[in-house]
Design a protein around this motif. Structure first.
Motif, PDB file in Angstrom:
ATOM      1  N   ALA A  27       0.854  -1.186   0.000  1.00 50.70           N
ATOM      2  CA  ALA A  27       0.000   0.000   0.000  1.00 50.70           C
ATOM      3  C   ALA A  27       0.890   1.235   0.000  1.00 50.70           C
ATOM      4  O   ALA A  27       1.809   1.341   0.811  1.00 50.70           O
ATOM      5  CB  ALA A  27      -0.898  -0.011   1.239  1.00 50.70           C
ATOM      6  N   VAL A  28       0.630   2.133  -0.931  1.00 51.03           N
ATOM      7  CA  VAL A  28       1.423   3.369  -1.019  1.00 51.03           C
ATOM      8  C   VAL A  28       0.474   4.564  -1.038  1.00 51.03           C
ATOM      9  O   VAL A  28      -0.687   4.439  -1.408  1.00 51.03           O
ATOM     10  CB  VAL A  28       2.305   3.396  -2.301  1.00 51.03           C
ATOM     11  CG1 VAL A  28       3.351   2.301  -2.257  1.00 51.03           C
ATOM     12  CG2 VAL A  28       1.456   3.264  -3.554  1.00 51.03           C
ATOM     13  N   GLY A  29       1.006   5.722  -0.637  1.00 50.84           N
ATOM     14  CA  GLY A  29       0.196   6.932  -0.657  1.00 50.84           C
ATOM     15  C   GLY A  29       0.098   7.474  -2.079  1.00 50.84           C
ATOM     16  O   GLY A  29       0.716   6.958  -2.999  1.00 50.84           O
TER      17      GLY A  29
ATOM     18  N   VAL B 102       2.454  -4.584   2.988  1.00 48.07           N
ATOM     19  CA  VAL B 102       3.530  -3.652   3.313  1.00 48.07           C
ATOM     20  C   VAL B 102       3.004  -2.232   3.112  1.00 48.07           C
ATOM     21  O   VAL B 102       2.581  -1.884   2.012  1.00 48.07           O
ATOM     22  CB  VAL B 102       4.737  -3.866   2.360  1.00 48.07           C
ATOM     23  CG1 VAL B 102       5.903  -2.969   2.775  1.00 48.07           C
ATOM     24  CG2 VAL B 102       5.155  -5.319   2.335  1.00 48.07           C
ATOM     25  N   GLY B 103       3.002  -1.436   4.154  1.00 45.96           N
ATOM     26  CA  GLY B 103       2.589  -0.033   4.027  1.00 45.96           C
ATOM     27  C   GLY B 103       3.832   0.821   3.861  1.00 45.96           C
ATOM     28  O   GLY B 103       4.699   0.811   4.736  1.00 45.96           O
TER      29      GLY B 103
ATOM     30  N   THR C 222      -0.420   6.876   5.467  1.00 43.28           N
ATOM     31  CA  THR C 222      -0.428   5.610   4.730  1.00 43.28           C
ATOM     32  C   THR C 222      -0.183   4.448   5.694  1.00 43.28           C
ATOM     33  O   THR C 222      -0.829   3.400   5.602  1.00 43.28           O
ATOM     34  CB  THR C 222       0.660   5.627   3.641  1.00 43.28           C
ATOM     35  OG1 THR C 222       0.451   6.774   2.832  1.00 43.28           O
ATOM     36  CG2 THR C 222       0.608   4.387   2.785  1.00 43.28           C
ATOM     37  N   ILE C 223       0.739   4.634   6.612  1.00 40.00           N
ATOM     38  CA  ILE C 223       1.040   3.554   7.558  1.00 40.00           C
ATOM     39  C   ILE C 223      -0.143   3.293   8.476  1.00 40.00           C
ATOM     40  O   ILE C 223      -0.510   2.146   8.722  1.00 40.00           O
ATOM     41  CB  ILE C 223       2.333   3.876   8.336  1.00 40.00           C
ATOM     42  CG1 ILE C 223       3.502   3.735   7.358  1.00 40.00           C
ATOM     43  CG2 ILE C 223       2.507   2.978   9.560  1.00 40.00           C
ATOM     44  CD1 ILE C 223       4.855   3.811   7.931  1.00 40.00           C
ATOM     45  N   ASP C 224      -0.799   4.337   8.944  1.00 41.56           N
ATOM     46  CA  ASP C 224      -1.958   4.139   9.822  1.00 41.56           C
ATOM     47  C   ASP C 224      -3.107   3.453   9.087  1.00 41.56           C
ATOM     48  O   ASP C 224      -3.758   2.563   9.633  1.00 41.56           O
ATOM     49  CB  ASP C 224      -2.422   5.484  10.409  1.00 41.56           C
ATOM     50  CG  ASP C 224      -1.618   5.864  11.645  1.00 41.56           C
ATOM     51  OD1 ASP C 224      -0.701   5.108  12.001  1.00 41.56           O
ATOM     52  OD2 ASP C 224      -1.899   6.915  12.256  1.00 41.56           O
TER      53      ASP C 224
ATOM     54  N   VAL D 182       6.986   0.517   6.366  1.00 40.92           N
ATOM     55  CA  VAL D 182       8.184   1.131   5.794  1.00 40.92           C
ATOM     56  C   VAL D 182       7.973   2.644   5.842  1.00 40.92           C
ATOM     57  O   VAL D 182       7.189   3.204   5.080  1.00 40.92           O
ATOM     58  CB  VAL D 182       8.420   0.673   4.344  1.00 40.92           C
ATOM     59  CG1 VAL D 182       9.698   1.302   3.800  1.00 40.92           C
ATOM     60  CG2 VAL D 182       8.499  -0.848   4.260  1.00 40.92           C
ATOM     61  N   ALA D 183       8.650   3.302   6.783  1.00 37.88           N
ATOM     62  CA  ALA D 183       8.397   4.723   7.020  1.00 37.88           C
ATOM     63  C   ALA D 183       9.282   5.580   6.125  1.00 37.88           C
ATOM     64  O   ALA D 183      10.481   5.339   6.005  1.00 37.88           O
ATOM     65  CB  ALA D 183       8.651   5.056   8.478  1.00 37.88           C
TER      66      ALA D 183
END
Ligand SMILES: [Zn+2]
Length: 352
Positions: free
Chosen positions: A42-44, A91-92, A98-100, A116-117
């Motif tokens: 998942a990506v922004g 995987v975010g 995006t991570i939340d 993945v920040a």
């Protein structure tokens, strides 16, 4: 024989370095993370194309989903997509939103999540909560801790500066949150977790006195580690208590009364400085204010476009944002006129 230790949940892998996204494939091929290779990413929207171009050669089979925004709706829709195709792991990759969203979607789909920040704006990278927007405002949703955590310093260097600096405010606010927890322990008999306190405090102490800032890899590494440790302290405590006190109550009140004023970490930093001012802890308030200034973070209400009166209104509302949490604000139980005076004193002491 009795169990003489407690077991702590922790991510399988934690890495903070440059080029982490480009080597994501190697992490995912680790059999503890994905055994059959059914991986979703998942990506922004902002940096999705760039991230996709970096990971596509490594993860040929992986399906990439775009996260529209930081809303509950976006998370529910991603969760439904993840469930449909029986992915093994998601995987975010991205910033806090995006991570939340990915964290919550993974918990809805019942699969593990790798974080993945790409920036360091708050301690949500590893926390057991996802902060999401819904029609009525912003809410915190309980989620499992990520299975693995990567921080890519190449991306962090390219992230908006203010978002990276904000992480410093969130980490430093731990010191105020711990004082509040200890106050709750003394005044109300609230149980306190010494291990969670030590992790949260150590994270802040590692950062607060440093003379370098976000242009240095060494500083960013400590910032990333501190944010992750803060998140883990909350997992261990089973609540946000070790990293969220009166400082975060003020933050939530500003968000409610004056939405869009500033970001999480900037507000947490101001909240912490003001709470130390209320405690009349001169050494700490000076140390926190110096740290905020060194990292070009806001210190007084005018720095974030609020008047003293508006900030005082937020301080008055703050205890209602977190019912049941005992902090310096609940302890002092100030009347509006007293809050107004103390805000005035604070601005006179630290306004430039
Ligand atoms: Zn925070």
């Amino acid at each position: 024989m009795p169990l003489l230790a407690r077991m702590l949940p922790a991510p399988l892998t934690m890495e903070v370095r440059r080029g982490a996204v480009a080597e994501l494939g190697a992490l995912l091929s680790d059999s503890r993370v994905a055994t059959s290779g059914r991986v979703a990413v998942a990506v922004g929207r902002g940096q999705g194309d760039h991230i996709e171009s970096l990971i596509a050669p490594q993860l040929g089979e992986a399906e990439v989903f775009r996260v529209a925004d930081g809303s509950v709706d976006a998370a529910v829709s991603l969760g439904a997509d993840l469930r449909k195709a029986a992915y093994e792991v998601v995987v975010g990759v991205g910033g806090g939103k995006t991570i939340d969203v990915t964290k919550y979607a993974a918990s809805l789909a019942g699969i593990p999540m790798v974080a993945v920040a790409t920036n360091l704006s708050h301690d949500g990278i590893c926390s057991p909560t996802a902060s999401l927007v819904y029609e009525g405002g912003k809410g915190s949703f309980g989620v499992p801790m990520p299975l693995a955590i990567l921080v890519d310093l190449d991306f962090v260097h390219n992230a908006p500066e203010s978002l990276v600096r904000a992480g410093v405010g969130d980490v430093v606010s731990n010191l105020s949150a711990i004082d509040d927890w200890q106050l709750g322990n003394v005044e109300r008999g609230e149980p306190i977790d010494g291990l969670a306190c030590s992790m949260s405090r150590t994270a802040a102490e590692a950062l607060i006195g440093r003379g370098d800032s976000i242009e240095s890899d060494a500083f960013l590494t400590v910032l990333a580690e501190s944010l992750i440790l803060s998140g883990m302290s909350m997992v261990i405590a089973g609540s946000s208590r070790p990293a969220s006190g009166g400082d975060h109550e003020i933050l939530h009140a500003v968000d409610q009364l004056f939405p869009g004023t500033s970001n999480h970490g900037e507000l947490a930093g101001i909240g912490a400085a003001f709470c130390f001012f209320l405690r009349e802890d001169e050494a700490r308030v000076t140390q926190v204010v110096d740290c905020l200034r060194r990292h070009k973070l806001p210190v007084v209400p005018a720095d974030i476009g609020l008047t003293g009166q508006q900030f005082a209104e937020a301080v008055a509302l703050a205890p209602a944002t977190r019912p049941g949490r005992y902090t310096i604000l609940e302890h002092l139980r100030m009347q509006d006129s007293e809050i107004h005076d103390r805000v005035g004193d604070y601005v006179r002491a630290f306004g430039s």
